[in-house]
Design a protein around this motif. Structure first.
Motif, PDB file in Angstrom:
ATOM      1  N   HIS A  92       0.846  -1.203   0.000  1.00  0.00           N
ATOM      2  CA  HIS A  92       0.000   0.000   0.000  1.00  0.00           C
ATOM      3  C   HIS A  92       0.883   1.257   0.000  1.00  0.00           C
ATOM      4  O   HIS A  92       0.680   2.170  -0.801  1.00  0.00           O
ATOM      5  CB  HIS A  92      -0.922  -0.018   1.222  1.00  0.00           C
ATOM      6  CG  HIS A  92      -1.496   1.319   1.582  1.00  0.00           C
ATOM      7  ND1 HIS A  92      -2.460   1.955   0.819  1.00  0.00           N
ATOM      8  CD2 HIS A  92      -1.230   2.166   2.616  1.00  0.00           C
ATOM      9  CE1 HIS A  92      -2.757   3.118   1.379  1.00  0.00           C
ATOM     10  NE2 HIS A  92      -2.023   3.281   2.467  1.00  0.00           N
ATOM     11  N   HIS A 121       4.047   6.808   5.978  1.00  0.00           N
ATOM     12  CA  HIS A 121       2.859   7.418   6.597  1.00  0.00           C
ATOM     13  C   HIS A 121       2.098   6.484   7.531  1.00  0.00           C
ATOM     14  O   HIS A 121       1.537   6.915   8.523  1.00  0.00           O
ATOM     15  CB  HIS A 121       1.926   8.019   5.528  1.00  0.00           C
ATOM     16  CG  HIS A 121       1.134   7.022   4.754  1.00  0.00           C
ATOM     17  ND1 HIS A 121       1.657   6.278   3.731  1.00  0.00           N
ATOM     18  CD2 HIS A 121      -0.162   6.613   4.889  1.00  0.00           C
ATOM     19  CE1 HIS A 121       0.723   5.478   3.244  1.00  0.00           C
ATOM     20  NE2 HIS A 121      -0.387   5.655   3.931  1.00  0.00           N
ATOM     21  N   ASP A 122       2.072   5.195   7.230  1.00  0.00           N
ATOM     22  CA  ASP A 122       1.329   4.234   8.067  1.00  0.00           C
ATOM     23  C   ASP A 122       2.238   3.441   9.005  1.00  0.00           C
ATOM     24  O   ASP A 122       1.841   2.385   9.511  1.00  0.00           O
ATOM     25  CB  ASP A 122       0.544   3.266   7.176  1.00  0.00           C
ATOM     26  CG  ASP A 122      -0.769   3.859   6.670  1.00  0.00           C
ATOM     27  OD1 ASP A 122      -1.314   4.749   7.363  1.00  0.00           O
ATOM     28  OD2 ASP A 122      -1.242   3.431   5.615  1.00  0.00           O
ATOM     29  N   ASP A 166      -3.093   8.454  -0.755  1.00  0.00           N
ATOM     30  CA  ASP A 166      -3.413   7.435   0.242  1.00  0.00           C
ATOM     31  C   ASP A 166      -4.804   6.867  -0.018  1.00  0.00           C
ATOM     32  O   ASP A 166      -5.006   5.653  -0.036  1.00  0.00           O
ATOM     33  CB  ASP A 166      -3.337   8.083   1.641  1.00  0.00           C
ATOM     34  CG  ASP A 166      -3.432   7.057   2.763  1.00  0.00           C
ATOM     35  OD1 ASP A 166      -3.186   5.862   2.515  1.00  0.00           O
ATOM     36  OD2 ASP A 166      -3.742   7.463   3.900  1.00  0.00           O
TER      37      ASP A 166
HETATM   38 FE   FE2 Z   1      -2.331   4.661   4.187  1.00  0.00          FE
END
Ligand code: FE2
Ligand code: FE2
Length: 166
Positions: free
Chosen positions: A47, A78-79, A163
């Motif tokens: 992702h 980011h995650d 995203d």
């Molecule tokens: Fe994400």
């Protein structure tokens, strides 16, 4: 929205990191960042790579003024807060549906660690990255990638847009 979820579900099942992805990731991240990145599940890694590819495509075509290196790092990391409670694809579907049908109330009442990580991964990620990063702007992007209240921040807008598409 339903279509997005189905697409996410489909991609999560067949997610694989290929040689090109690995080269791309290594080109953007330093050793410490890479170590963290590798703790994400393969689905989350894929992702994040896809978000970064989208960021690259969008910036190359349109936004020449943005700090592309920063944004690519932001996209890949980011995650990162999700390493604290890895949700498998079934957990994730349950959380997403539970959130939808409870209209967000799941968040308030849950004491389940995985669910709390799902909701707090942006803050957790910022804290975690803060141990190895000096760039406040990068930390800011990670912390606020789900914060819809912030407007007029082009880099954050691009990150959030990419995203959502992945
Ligand atoms: Fe994400
Ligand atoms: Fe996120």
């Amino acid at each position: 929205m339903v279509f997005y979820r189905m697409k996410q579900f489909y991609w999560a099942i067949i997610a694989k990191i290929n040689k090109d992805d690995v080269d791309f990731i290594k080109y953007i991240l330093n050793i410490k960042e890479l170590k963290l990145f590798n703790k994400l599940s393969v689905q989350e890694q894929k992702h994040s790579v896809k978000v970064a590819y989208d960021v690259q495509n969008i910036c190359n075509n349109k936004y020449k003024a943005v700090n592309i290196n920063l944004l690519l790092k932001g996209a890949l990391l980011h995650d990162i807060g999700k390493i604290y409670g890895r949700l498998n694809i079934i957990d994730k579907s349950i959380v997403v549906l539970g959130d939808k049908f409870s209209r967000g109330r799941l968040k308030k009442f849950s004491t389940n660690k995985k669910i709390n990580v799902y909701y707090n991964h942006a803050k957790l990620g910022k804290k975690l990255l803060g141990k190895i990063e000096k760039d406040d702007r990068l930390l800011y992007l990670v912390e606020n990638h789900h914060n819809e209240k912030i407007i007029d921040d082009l880099e954050l807008d691009i990150l959030r847009y990419c995203d959502k598409r992945n």
